[in-house]
Design an enzyme around this catalytic site. Structure first.
Site: not given
Length: 149
Positions: A25, A75, A136
């Site tokens: 990550c 986005h 998530e």
């Protein structure tokens, strides 16, 4: 009259990177987030009110969450503004990308704290934010509860 909890779910796509993290990550990547927003209050008892019997109109809750969270984070790519990712953020912005710089590590946990503050500011006085759940991935989520804070 009894307190009732109302929950509305929202979906949005957001990219992020965790600077200094010791796993995958640390790389820029994205998630298809599912945000569940639960508020609590007493249903409106005034029979002349067009929202009689509702704690809050789902549409009113949707307006708050969309304007404060979904429309901004959908986005977008989120970076901690206090990391070297700031240079990448500037480059992406010059190329027309939607970038959000925050003063925290953009984990699900920290995003929930941010989201809770944003939502609470816009709720009517009679309605309280009860909890948030941010999924998530299909198997991982974080939760925020007012009673814990």
């Amino acid at each position: 009259m009894s307190n009732i909890r109302i929950t509305k779910q929202f979906d949005f796509e957001t990219g992020h990177a965790l600077y200094g993290y010791d796993g995958k990550c640390k790389n820029v990547h994205g998630h298809s987030y599912k945000l569940s927003v639960t508020v609590i209050g007493v249903p409106i008892s005034d029979t002349s009110n067009v929202k009689y019997g509702m704690v809050i109109d789902f549409g009113d809750l949707k307006k708050i969450v969309k304007s404060e969270i979904v429309d901004k984070f959908d986005h977008a790519t989120v970076f901690n503004k206090n990391t070297p990712h700031i240079e990448l953020a500037k480059e992406l912005e010059t190329r027309g990308h939607n970038v959000i710089l925050v003063d925290y590590q953009p984990t699900s946990e920290m995003m929930l704290i941010d989201f809770a503050e944003k939502i609470k500011k816009h709720l009517p006085e009679t309605i309280k934010l009860h909890s948030l759940k941010l999924q998530e991935t299909g198997t991982s989520h974080a939760e925020w509860f007012a009673s814990d804070n």
